[in-house]
Design an enzyme around this catalytic site. Structure first.
Site, PDB file in Angstrom:
ATOM      1  N   GLU A  48      -3.410  -7.650  -7.920  1.00  0.00           N
ATOM      2  CA  GLU A  48      -2.229  -8.524  -6.180  1.00  0.00           C
ATOM      3  C   GLU A  48      -3.323  -9.360  -5.625  1.00  0.00           C
ATOM      4  O   GLU A  48      -4.513  -8.539  -4.871  1.00  0.00           O
ATOM      5  CB  GLU A  48      -1.475  -7.563  -6.050  1.00  0.00           C
TER       6      GLU A  48
ATOM      7  N   GLN B  50      -2.086   2.015   0.430  1.00  0.00           N
ATOM      8  CA  GLN B  50       0.019   1.374   0.287  1.00  0.00           C
ATOM      9  C   GLN B  50       0.154   2.331  -0.659  1.00  0.00           C
ATOM     10  O   GLN B  50       0.090   2.172  -1.874  1.00  0.00           O
ATOM     11  CB  GLN B  50      -0.509   0.230  -0.798  1.00  0.00           C
TER      12      GLN B  50
ATOM     13  N   GLU C  53       7.676   0.811   1.347  1.00  0.00           N
ATOM     14  CA  GLU C  53       5.979   0.741   1.285  1.00  0.00           C
ATOM     15  C   GLU C  53       5.513   1.168   2.627  1.00  0.00           C
ATOM     16  O   GLU C  53       6.548   0.753   3.367  1.00  0.00           O
ATOM     17  CB  GLU C  53       5.698  -0.052   0.859  1.00  0.00           C
TER      18      GLU C  53
ATOM     19  N   HIS D 152      -2.497  -0.438  -8.857  1.00  0.00           N
ATOM     20  CA  HIS D 152      -2.692  -1.696  -8.621  1.00  0.00           C
ATOM     21  C   HIS D 152      -3.873  -2.185  -7.082  1.00  0.00           C
ATOM     22  O   HIS D 152      -3.977  -0.735  -6.744  1.00  0.00           O
ATOM     23  CB  HIS D 152      -1.863  -2.785  -8.371  1.00  0.00           C
TER      24      HIS D 152
ATOM     25  N   HIS E 298      -5.543  -3.621  -0.132  1.00  0.00           N
ATOM     26  CA  HIS E 298      -5.269  -2.354  -0.579  1.00  0.00           C
ATOM     27  C   HIS E 298      -5.483  -1.934  -1.626  1.00  0.00           C
ATOM     28  O   HIS E 298      -5.849  -2.548  -2.658  1.00  0.00           O
ATOM     29  CB  HIS E 298      -3.433  -2.431  -0.112  1.00  0.00           C
TER      30      HIS E 298
HETATM   31 CO    CO Z   1       0.891  -4.498  -3.441  1.00  0.00          CO
END
Ligand code: CO
Length: 134
Positions: free
Chosen positions: A129, A55, A44, A79, A8
């Site tokens: 991530e 996301q 989220e 991110h 994502h």
């Molecule tokens: Co994330």
């Protein structure tokens, strides 16, 4: 292989309902999941795009990592997350390569996945991530 796919791209948003509605009206897509992740201080929504997601992250309060991000920088890219087959192996490899790990050990994120963050320093300015899906 260290990376399986782009899991994502995360966007910090001030208003999750409004952001979800924006994706619905502009692109005709609905969230596949929506959940509160207390440990990360966010609610989220995961918007499916092919095999990956956007996301959308709304902070649960101003004194959370995403809350502070919004305060400093406003809405925007937060991110990028890569799916990995073995998160411990990925973290060990990154540590050996001198990457600055925010999480030395995986923790539980949305979808029950095991996740860990890597600092943007030394990563082309991108907070990264790693995700090992449950
Ligand atoms: Co994330």
């Amino acid at each position: 292989m260290l990376l399986l796919n782009l899991d994502h791209v995360a966007v910090a948003v001030a208003d999750l309902d409004e952001a979800v509605e924006g994706f619905r009206s502009r692109y005709g897509v609905e969230p596949a999941y929506r959940e509160v992740v207390e440990e990360q201080g966010v609610e989220e929504a995961m918007i499916p795009v092919g095999g990956s997601y956007v996301q959308l992250l709304q902070p649960l309060g101003p004194d959370t990592p995403v809350g502070r991000f919004l305060e400093r920088r406003g809405e925007g890219l937060h991110h990028v997350a890569y799916a990995v087959p073995d998160i411990e192996a990925a973290l060990a490899h990154l540590a050996a390569e001198g990457a600055e790990l925010i999480d030395a050990e995986p923790r539980i994120g949305g979808r029950g996945a095991r996740i860990a963050f890597v600092h943007p320093r030394g990563g082309n300015g991108i907070l990264t991530e790693l995700v090992e899906l449950a």
